[in-house]
Scaffold this active site. Structure first.
Site, PDB file in Angstrom:
ATOM      1  N   HIS A 181      42.739   3.149  76.143  1.00 14.58           N
ATOM      2  CA  HIS A 181      43.332   2.301  75.112  1.00 14.58           C
ATOM      3  C   HIS A 181      42.363   1.222  74.644  1.00 14.58           C
ATOM      4  O   HIS A 181      42.766   0.192  74.118  1.00 14.58           O
ATOM      5  CB  HIS A 181      44.635   1.660  75.602  1.00 14.58           C
TER       6      HIS A 181
ATOM      7  N   LYS B  31      52.975 -10.474  72.626  1.00 10.28           N
ATOM      8  CA  LYS B  31      53.414  -9.263  71.932  1.00 10.28           C
ATOM      9  C   LYS B  31      54.932  -9.259  71.765  1.00 10.28           C
ATOM     10  O   LYS B  31      55.448  -8.735  70.772  1.00 10.28           O
ATOM     11  CB  LYS B  31      52.946  -8.025  72.696  1.00 10.28           C
TER      12      LYS B  31
ATOM     13  N   ARG C 298      41.677 -14.128  66.425  1.00  9.99           N
ATOM     14  CA  ARG C 298      40.266 -14.418  66.733  1.00  9.99           C
ATOM     15  C   ARG C 298      39.389 -13.440  65.975  1.00  9.99           C
ATOM     16  O   ARG C 298      39.886 -12.532  65.310  1.00  9.99           O
ATOM     17  CB  ARG C 298      40.022 -14.262  68.234  1.00  9.99           C
TER      18      ARG C 298
END
Length: 656
Positions: free
Chosen positions: A237, A118, A294
């Site tokens: 989340h 990230k 993916r």
């Protein structure tokens, strides 16, 4: 052009089954890999060949590249499909496949490496002109630096595992006083889940939508997007309801978001299936969140609105074929919606659940697709993700899809393990969801009352049905084939039926015609059993004919009720158990799992609410805290030890 004919699927459960359905339909042979815990799993049964790769813990099996590559060598597989999760976004595994002469069905190792971080991916997206939210993605990872950057960004803010996904290693921090504890938890979860404890910080948007764009690239330089999905309904989340298209999407916004997703893909020369995720604010602005290199859990909703098989596309791209469509040929038809069924307790902060799946009958009707890897009777273990499967529907409109999905959720028979089934039905029926008025904070905003998350208490009618089935099982065992058997005919029988910690007294009187008169909580319920077998019961309750699926195991009865299941116990002959309270000082494991951290020792003085140890189960870390002030006595576990549900871990003695 790469060629392959036998594909090893380096995954388990529903995704391994999903991939096998397409690969086998297209004529490929398949190889499954499995841990000792999955020896008789559905994905193993479906495969042409299967190889044991290690014990149940993922690091010794599904996260063990040498064992997986050896399985490919031994079976003669010439390609590997990683599915999602596990090694699907592991660049070193992708390289190892290529070095072993295997086709890796996914993007390049370089793309996985960049977008899997990230921190690095956000730097690359800023450079590519993709809109990004303000944050800190620097290399300095010490607490002092992160505290300074958090103060610069302001609260609330998000901590995210740089190498993470699926909600693991992610924490929302509302105030500075909570930062250090949340950093510790996020680092530990990231290290255990991904082998990398690097973190980033981001400003937290207030209740945005989570919208993602499916992209696909080939080896010939073509890159297109296949529309968007709305994945805003989340807990911890992690997504639990997804739909396509996004219900608030406009043509202009789709164009802008699609262009941004393609810019992200071009920045890494992307090949294969990928997903670019965005946060969409109320003012219409959107920001890059992450890119998943993916296939996604939610890919079926895109398949249903496009009419495409994304796994087939993955295979063709890996074989060197060009994409079969140009961007201007893409058409979206109708609306698709999906729910994820989890083994978890929504009333206990979505704590994952383990146990035996005693009943599993997904709805079998046109327009409902079920992706799962379940077999009735299998054990749901603490070693893997708690997702059990997915129900997916397609409709001409969003409302048609929602209505179909609600019925599918209500009709799904899932017995033996506590699940989120009742919550999913509540979400799908909520007026705000019906009106498409929601964001990522929907559950926290509208399902705050414990009653909305806990399993409902049984009604008098449900208690009566359970009592009648216990009665039926008793006479069937005493005199098989003699329907209507009863001892002491004409006299009322007394039952004590339990659900959880509560008991209810009931009376049952059988008439000569087979009618059962059942008394419960001041009500008299007339019930007739018409047709009963080990799996289902057709009966008439107060003049209304009904059918219920059920399973019985001794004194335990699981009854399928809409929109979920209930677990009853016949406690008629059981001794009345003494109740313990939170103040008894015993710390017990809330579920099966592994102790990953012990923060106290015998003799330690602790305060109520203090963190004592951390249990890891189903890829999530669960903090275990003191219920009272006192001194730690009888510490019975150590770091790394596997524990069972309700096992005593330690005792806190009140200080005198």
């Amino acid at each position: 052009m790469p060629t392959f004919s036998k594909i090893l699927i380096a995954n388990r459960g529903e995704i391994a089954c999903r991939i096998q359905r397409t690969t086998q339909a297209l004529g490929y042979r398949t190889v499954a890999v499995y841990s000792e815990a999955d020896a008789d799993a559905l994905h193993v049964r479906m495969a042409d060949e299967a190889v044991l790769i290690g014990p149940a813990p993922v690091r010794q099996s599904y996260l063990n590249p040498p064992a997986i590559l050896d399985a490919a060598r031994r079976t003669g597989a010439d390609a590997i499909h990683p599915g999602y999760g596990f090694l699907s976004e592991n660049a070193e595994f992708a390289r190892a496949c290529s070095e072993s002469g295997l086709v890796f069905i996914g993007p390049s190792a370089e793309a996985i490496e960049l977008m899997g971080s990230k921190r690095r991916s956000k730097i690359a997206m800023v450079a590519a002109g993709v809109p990004c939210i303000a944050g800190y993605q620097g290399g300095a990872q010490d607490d002092d630096t992160l505290r300074r950057e958090a103060e610069r960004l302001g609260y609330p803010l998000m901590i995210k595992a740089s190498a993470g996904g699926g909600g693991r290693g992610m924490r929302l921090v509302q105030r500075s006083a909570d930062l250090l504890e949340q950093l510790r938890t996020a680092r530990s979860e990231a290290l255990h889940g991904f082998g990398n404890d690097e973190l980033i910080l981001e400003q937290a948007l207030v209740d945005p939508r989570h919208v993602e764009v499916q992209i696909f690239g080939d080896h010939h330089g073509q890159l297109i997007h296949l529309g968007e999905r709305d994945c805003s309904i989340q807990r911890r989340h992690q997504k639990i309801i997804e739909e396509a298209p996004c219900p608030v999407m406009t043509a202009e916004l789709r164009q802008a978001m699609g262009d941004a997703a393609l810019a992200a893909g071009r920045a890494v020369k992307y090949v294969g299936a990928g997903t670019v995720e965005f946060l969409l604010a109320a003012d219409g602005r959107f920001y890059f969140l992450e890119m998943n290199t993916r296939l996604q859990v939610e890919h079926p909703v895109t398949e249903l609105v496009t009419g495409l098989d994304l796994v087939a596309w993955q295979l063709d791209v890996a074989a060197g074929l060009p994409l079969p469509l140009r961007q201007d040929q893409l058409q979206l038809r109708g609306h698709a919606m999906q729910v994820r069924l989890y083994a978890e307790d929504p009333g206990a902060d979505f704590l994952p659940q383990t146990g035996k799946l005693v009943g599993w009958e997904p709805p079998d009707r046109d327009g409902v697709r079920t992706d799962h890897g379940l077999l009735e009777g299998q054990a749901i273990t603490p070693f893997y993700d708690p997702m059990l499967g997915k129900l997916i529907v397609h409709g001409a409109s969003r409302e048609e899809a929602r209505r179909k999905l609600l019925r599918a959720v209500e009709d799904c028979v899932l017995l033996g393990v506590q699940s989120n089934q009742r919550l999913l039905a509540g979400l799908l029926a909520h007026p705000r969801f019906v009106a498409s008025d929601f964001g990522t904070g929907f559950i926290e905003k509208h399902f705050t009352e414990p009653a909305a998350l806990r399993s409902a208490e049984p009604s008098a009618e449900q208690l009566a049905i359970a009592t009648a089935l216990f009665y039926h099982a008793s006479y069937a065992s005493h005199a098989p084939g003699l329907g209507g058997w009863r001892n002491n005919a004409g006299a009322a029988l007394h039952y004590r039926i339990g659900v959880g910690e509560h008991d209810w007294p009931l009376t049952l009187a059988a008439e000569t015609d087979g009618t059962l008169n059942i008394g419960c909580a001041g009500q008299l319920i007339e019930l007739q059993l018409l047709d009963v077998d080990r799996h289902g019961a057709t009966l008439i309750v107060n003049g209304i004919r009904q059918h219920h699926d059920w399973r019985l195991d001794g004194v335990d009865l699981w009854l399928s009720t809409r929109p979920g299941a209930m677990h009853f116990q016949d406690r008629t002959r059981a001794a009345v158990a003494s109740k313990t309270t939170i103040s008894d000082g015993m710390l017990r494991a809330p579920m099966d799992g592994a102790i990953v951290e012990v923060l106290v020792s015998e003799g330690s003085t602790v305060r109520q609410g203090q963190l004592l140890m951390v249990l890891e189960a189903m890829k999530i870390e669960h903090p275990l805290k003191a219920g009272i002030d006192g001194v730690v006595r009888q510490l019975q576990v150590s770091q790394g030890e596997q524990v069972k549900n309700r096992q005593v871990l330690l005792q806190v003695e009140t200080a005198h």
